[in-house]
Design a protein around this motif. Structure first.
Motif, PDB file in Angstrom:
ATOM      1  N   MET A 230       0.721  -1.259  -0.083  1.00  0.00           N
ATOM      2  CA  MET A 230      -0.042   0.055  -0.064  1.00  0.00           C
ATOM      3  C   MET A 230       0.877   1.138   0.038  1.00  0.00           C
ATOM      4  SD  MET A 230      -3.009   1.147  -0.039  1.00  0.00           S
ATOM      5  CE  MET A 230      -3.795   2.714   0.319  1.00  0.00           C
ATOM      6  N   ALA A 231       0.848   1.945  -1.298  1.00  0.00           N
ATOM      7  CA  ALA A 231       1.824   3.071  -1.192  1.00  0.00           C
ATOM      8  C   ALA A 231       1.171   4.299  -0.315  1.00  0.00           C
ATOM      9  CB  ALA A 231       1.652   3.578  -2.669  1.00  0.00           C
ATOM     10  N   HIS A 232       2.228   5.161   0.190  1.00  0.00           N
ATOM     11  CA  HIS A 232       1.605   6.249   0.931  1.00  0.00           C
ATOM     12  C   HIS A 232       1.167   7.347  -0.092  1.00  0.00           C
ATOM     13  CE1 HIS A 232       3.661   4.959   4.702  1.00  0.00           C
ATOM     14  NE2 HIS A 232       4.609   4.574   3.856  1.00  0.00           N
ATOM     15  N   ARG A 233       0.073   7.952   0.429  1.00  0.00           N
ATOM     16  CA  ARG A 233      -0.677   8.877  -0.321  1.00  0.00           C
ATOM     17  C   ARG A 233      -0.624  10.338   0.234  1.00  0.00           C
ATOM     18  NH1 ARG A 233      -6.182   7.173  -1.117  1.00  0.00           N
ATOM     19  NH2 ARG A 233      -6.267   9.007  -2.348  1.00  0.00           N
ATOM     20  N   LEU A 234      -0.801  11.315  -0.797  1.00  0.00           N
ATOM     21  CA  LEU A 234      -0.808  12.670  -0.108  1.00  0.00           C
ATOM     22  C   LEU A 234      -2.290  13.020  -0.076  1.00  0.00           C
ATOM     23  CD1 LEU A 234       0.541  15.719   0.131  1.00  0.00           C
ATOM     24  CD2 LEU A 234       0.389  15.819  -2.447  1.00  0.00           C
ATOM     25  N   ALA A 235      -2.730  13.428   1.195  1.00  0.00           N
ATOM     26  CA  ALA A 235      -4.150  13.826   1.436  1.00  0.00           C
ATOM     27  C   ALA A 235      -4.349  15.162   0.863  1.00  0.00           C
ATOM     28  CB  ALA A 235      -4.342  13.707   2.752  1.00  0.00           C
ATOM     29  N   PRO A 236      -5.602  15.507   0.486  1.00  0.00           N
ATOM     30  CA  PRO A 236      -5.559  17.030   0.090  1.00  0.00           C
ATOM     31  C   PRO A 236      -5.702  17.783   1.089  1.00  0.00           C
ATOM     32  CG  PRO A 236      -7.980  15.637  -0.361  1.00  0.00           C
ATOM     33  CD  PRO A 236      -6.793  14.854   0.229  1.00  0.00           C
ATOM     34  N   LEU A 237      -5.370  19.101   1.034  1.00  0.00           N
ATOM     35  CA  LEU A 237      -5.424  20.255   2.034  1.00  0.00           C
ATOM     36  C   LEU A 237      -6.715  19.846   2.545  1.00  0.00           C
ATOM     37  CD1 LEU A 237      -3.754  23.657   0.821  1.00  0.00           C
ATOM     38  CD2 LEU A 237      -3.060  22.054   3.019  1.00  0.00           C
ATOM     39  N   PRO A 238      -6.878  20.268   3.827  1.00  0.00           N
ATOM     40  CA  PRO A 238      -8.184  20.318   4.686  1.00  0.00           C
ATOM     41  C   PRO A 238      -9.176  21.563   4.313  1.00  0.00           C
ATOM     42  CG  PRO A 238      -6.396  20.288   6.300  1.00  0.00           C
ATOM     43  CD  PRO A 238      -5.768  20.048   4.937  1.00  0.00           C
ATOM     44  N   TYR A 239      -8.423  22.545   3.591  1.00  0.00           N
ATOM     45  CA  TYR A 239      -9.027  23.795   3.287  1.00  0.00           C
ATOM     46  C   TYR A 239      -8.498  24.232   1.984  1.00  0.00           C
ATOM     47  CZ  TYR A 239      -4.974  24.279   6.200  1.00  0.00           C
ATOM     48  OH  TYR A 239      -3.689  23.950   6.903  1.00  0.00           O
TER      49      TYR A 239
ATOM     50  N   HIS B 256       4.075  -0.377   6.780  1.00  0.00           N
ATOM     51  CA  HIS B 256       4.377   0.629   7.821  1.00  0.00           C
ATOM     52  C   HIS B 256       3.814   2.136   7.702  1.00  0.00           C
ATOM     53  CE1 HIS B 256       7.099  -2.308  10.489  1.00  0.00           C
ATOM     54  NE2 HIS B 256       7.044  -2.536   9.221  1.00  0.00           N
ATOM     55  N   GLY B 257       3.133   2.625   8.886  1.00  0.00           N
ATOM     56  CA  GLY B 257       2.730   3.907   8.753  1.00  0.00           C
ATOM     57  C   GLY B 257       3.833   4.688   8.981  1.00  0.00           C
ATOM     58  N   VAL B 258       3.934   6.042   8.449  1.00  0.00           N
ATOM     59  CA  VAL B 258       4.859   7.156   8.598  1.00  0.00           C
ATOM     60  C   VAL B 258       5.390   7.240  10.306  1.00  0.00           C
ATOM     61  CG1 VAL B 258       5.049   8.133   6.456  1.00  0.00           C
ATOM     62  CG2 VAL B 258       3.369   9.015   8.337  1.00  0.00           C
ATOM     63  N   GLU B 259       4.455   7.242  11.087  1.00  0.00           N
ATOM     64  CA  GLU B 259       4.963   7.267  12.557  1.00  0.00           C
ATOM     65  C   GLU B 259       5.720   6.147  13.025  1.00  0.00           C
ATOM     66  OE1 GLU B 259       1.949   8.111  15.538  1.00  0.00           O
ATOM     67  OE2 GLU B 259       1.215   9.896  14.448  1.00  0.00           O
ATOM     68  N   ASP B 260       5.248   5.051  12.725  1.00  0.00           N
ATOM     69  CA  ASP B 260       5.882   3.796  12.783  1.00  0.00           C
ATOM     70  C   ASP B 260       7.444   3.783  12.131  1.00  0.00           C
ATOM     71  OD1 ASP B 260       5.247   1.454  14.237  1.00  0.00           O
ATOM     72  OD2 ASP B 260       5.320   0.269  12.554  1.00  0.00           O
ATOM     73  N   LEU B 261       7.568   4.314  10.970  1.00  0.00           N
ATOM     74  CA  LEU B 261       8.918   4.442  10.417  1.00  0.00           C
ATOM     75  C   LEU B 261       9.695   5.511  11.008  1.00  0.00           C
ATOM     76  CD1 LEU B 261       7.755   4.522   6.693  1.00  0.00           C
ATOM     77  CD2 LEU B 261       9.105   2.672   7.715  1.00  0.00           C
ATOM     78  N   VAL B 262       9.283   6.567  11.755  1.00  0.00           N
ATOM     79  CA  VAL B 262      10.373   7.367  12.308  1.00  0.00           C
ATOM     80  C   VAL B 262      10.503   7.047  13.492  1.00  0.00           C
ATOM     81  CG1 VAL B 262       9.484   9.325  10.475  1.00  0.00           C
ATOM     82  CG2 VAL B 262       8.449   9.010  12.947  1.00  0.00           C
ATOM     83  N   LYS B 263       9.568   6.345  14.355  1.00  0.00           N
ATOM     84  CA  LYS B 263       9.902   5.854  15.666  1.00  0.00           C
ATOM     85  C   LYS B 263      11.052   4.678  15.912  1.00  0.00           C
ATOM     86  CE  LYS B 263       5.432   6.822  17.801  1.00  0.00           C
ATOM     87  NZ  LYS B 263       4.177   6.131  18.285  1.00  0.00           N
ATOM     88  N   ASN B 264      11.240   4.276  14.411  1.00  0.00           N
ATOM     89  CA  ASN B 264      11.790   3.001  14.377  1.00  0.00           C
ATOM     90  C   ASN B 264      12.926   2.965  13.205  1.00  0.00           C
ATOM     91  OD1 ASN B 264      10.291   1.174  16.553  1.00  0.00           O
ATOM     92  ND2 ASN B 264       8.787   1.655  15.210  1.00  0.00           N
ATOM     93  N   LEU B 265      13.643   3.908  13.276  1.00  0.00           N
ATOM     94  CA  LEU B 265      14.565   4.298  12.021  1.00  0.00           C
ATOM     95  C   LEU B 265      15.801   3.291  12.278  1.00  0.00           C
ATOM     96  CD1 LEU B 265      14.846   8.398  11.804  1.00  0.00           C
ATOM     97  CD2 LEU B 265      14.135   6.474   9.776  1.00  0.00           C
ATOM     98  N   GLU B 266      16.072   3.034  13.624  1.00  0.00           N
ATOM     99  CA  GLU B 266      17.126   2.049  13.539  1.00  0.00           C
ATOM    100  C   GLU B 266      16.915   0.584  12.879  1.00  0.00           C
ATOM    101  OE1 GLU B 266      20.213   3.057  14.582  1.00  0.00           O
ATOM    102  OE2 GLU B 266      19.124   4.876  14.544  1.00  0.00           O
ATOM    103  N   GLN B 267      15.579   0.226  13.027  1.00  0.00           N
ATOM    104  CA  GLN B 267      15.482  -0.980  12.323  1.00  0.00           C
ATOM    105  C   GLN B 267      15.192  -0.798  10.819  1.00  0.00           C
ATOM    106  OE1 GLN B 267      12.018  -2.292  14.768  1.00  0.00           O
ATOM    107  NE2 GLN B 267      13.404  -1.168  16.491  1.00  0.00           N
ATOM    108  N   VAL B 268      14.979   0.458  10.366  1.00  0.00           N
ATOM    109  CA  VAL B 268      14.919   0.324   8.863  1.00  0.00           C
ATOM    110  C   VAL B 268      16.258   0.028   8.191  1.00  0.00           C
ATOM    111  CG1 VAL B 268      14.485   2.030   6.976  1.00  0.00           C
ATOM    112  CG2 VAL B 268      13.145   2.114   9.086  1.00  0.00           C
ATOM    113  N   PRO B 269      16.363  -0.766   7.123  1.00  0.00           N
ATOM    114  CA  PRO B 269      17.393  -1.207   6.444  1.00  0.00           C
ATOM    115  C   PRO B 269      18.293  -0.046   6.187  1.00  0.00           C
ATOM    116  CG  PRO B 269      15.605  -2.262   5.297  1.00  0.00           C
ATOM    117  CD  PRO B 269      15.026  -1.318   6.490  1.00  0.00           C
ATOM    118  N   GLU B 270      19.634  -0.094   6.333  1.00  0.00           N
ATOM    119  CA  GLU B 270      20.727   0.880   6.170  1.00  0.00           C
ATOM    120  C   GLU B 270      20.572   1.600   4.984  1.00  0.00           C
ATOM    121  OE1 GLU B 270      24.319   0.040   7.933  1.00  0.00           O
ATOM    122  OE2 GLU B 270      25.137   1.968   7.494  1.00  0.00           O
TER     123      GLU B 270
END
Lengths: 208, 199
Positions: free
Chosen positions: A1-10, A52-66
């Protein structure tokens, strides 16, 4: 599932005159879009990491492949920070916090004015590109902090409640070199309902 | 003796036919560069650093966390002056003479150099600089974050491009690659590079 850009909320022009429509359009449609695209490209060969959601990715950067860690740090961070940023603003705001966060800010910083002044000063002094934040620390106190580039406070275990983008692309068309003027004007569009919502999620026991 | 901002080496509208407006220099030279000079003078006033050369201040304060503000402002004063001199109306394209030979020797070809420099400038995430340097006799392309410059790292700078967003936002908006291509095709002052190499 690719990450997507949500429209601006206004609308692009909704935050005028504090943030101009052209800046909003470039910032969302070009800068934010590029972070999303770059993140998806980086993850293309790493199917295990695509869910993985983006929050998950930035919380677990050390586990992301180098091999993709730096790109994920920059672009997952950029995607997350900008998504939060759009939600943290809204048109027709009072410029004053409400509810539990208003009380917590007054308790921690003395007053809302003292808090704003400190936040503006920290944002002015950040050298280069980055973000200035109001975060909830691990021991559940409020703190003003900064991150360079697109780093998220989540990587350090702190929960961002409100952040202002001080990359020059956030303000250059309207404010040019006058970052303090941008920081000062920005309080007019802060969406305190959203900040209270984040505060409630991060610290459910805080009293209003 | 305070540090001074040297004059721009060209009229502020001289690069208009080559993709960069006078307005860019009103802000970039008139506000950003000037602010670094003013801040530096304030920070070193009454200290030993006030009597040193800009290069000495940069070397003396690099990686000294207690002097980070001085380093940032001193290096940015130096970097911007070096950047203005790296620009020339109608410059760019491939160099000639000994410089061309050195580039061919160390990069393979001018096109390879161009590709490497463009890549460094495009991938410097956040604010910073792309450089052509002489590193102990070998030409290299490098990139540095924020204010860091090759003098601090013991290399001899030959050419630079500012990739802070303020350098290109008025003329190119978010399109940093277009700014880089414009610099390489229309603005590089190879005479300045050759003089730096010979120095």
């Amino acid at each position: 599932m690719a990450h997507r850009l949500a429209p601006l909320p206004y609308d692009y022009a909704a935050l005028e005159p504090f943030i101009d429509a052209q800046t909003m359009q470039l910032h969302h449609d070009k800068h934010h879009a590029a972070y999303v695209n770059n993140l998806n490209n980086a993850l293309a060969d790493y199917p295990d990491w695509q869910a993985h959601g983006v929050e998950d990715l930035v919380k677990n950067l050390e586990q992301v492949p180098e091999a993709i860690r730096a790109v994920v740090r920059n672009n997952a961070g950029g995607h997350l920070n900008h998504t939060m940023f759009w939600q943290s603003m809204a048109p027709s705001q009072t410029g004053e916090p409400t509810g539990a966060i208003a009380q917590a800010i007054a308790n921690t910083f003395g007053s809302f004015d003292a808090f704003k002044q400190q936040f503006n000063e920290v944002g002015t002094k950040l050298f280069g590109s980055g973000w200035v934040w109001l975060v909830l620390t691990r021991d559940r106190t409020l703190r003003i902090t900064t991150t360079p580039n697109q780093d998220s406070p989540l990587t350090q275990g702190e929960t961002p409640l409100l952040g202002n983008d001080v990359w020059e692309h956030a303000y250059y068309l309207k404010y040019q070199n006058r970052r303090l003027e941008y920081l000062s004007a920005w309080w007019n569009v802060v969406n305190w309902d959203e900040v209270n919502r984040r505060f409630q999620v991060a610290h459910p026991n805080a009293l209003a | 003796m305070a540090f001074e901002q040297p004059p721009l080496p060209f009229a502020k509208d001289a690069l208009e036919p080559y993709g960069m407006k006078a307005e860019t220099f009103d802000y970039h030279y008139g506000k950003h560069h000037k602010a670094y000079v003013d801040n530096l003078n304030k920070l070193v006033e009454g200290t030993d650093l006030a009597n040193k050369s800009l290069e000495e201040v940069i070397k003396a304060t690099y990686k000294d966390s207690s002097k980070q503000g001085v380093f940032n402002n001193a290096a940015q004063v130096w970097n911007h002056t070096f950047f203005w001199n790296s620009l020339k109306p109608g410059g760019g394209g491939a160099p000639t003479g000994e410089l061309a030979e050195r580039i061919n020797k160390d990069f393979g070809s001018y096109d390879k150099f161009k590709e490497e420099f463009s890549n460094a400038a495009a991938t410097q995430f956040g604010s910073g600089w792309a450089w052509l340097v002489d590193d102990n006799g070998t030409l290299k392309v490098t990139k540095t974050p924020n204010a860091v410059n090759p003098i601090a790292e013991g290399q001899k700078p030959l050419l630079t491009l500012d990739v802070w967003e303020h350098a290109y936002y008025i003329d190119f908006r978010n399109a940093r690659p277009a700014f880089i291509a414009n610099f390489l095709d229309k603005l590089v002052n190879w005479d300045f590079v050759a003089a730096n190499l010979a120095a």
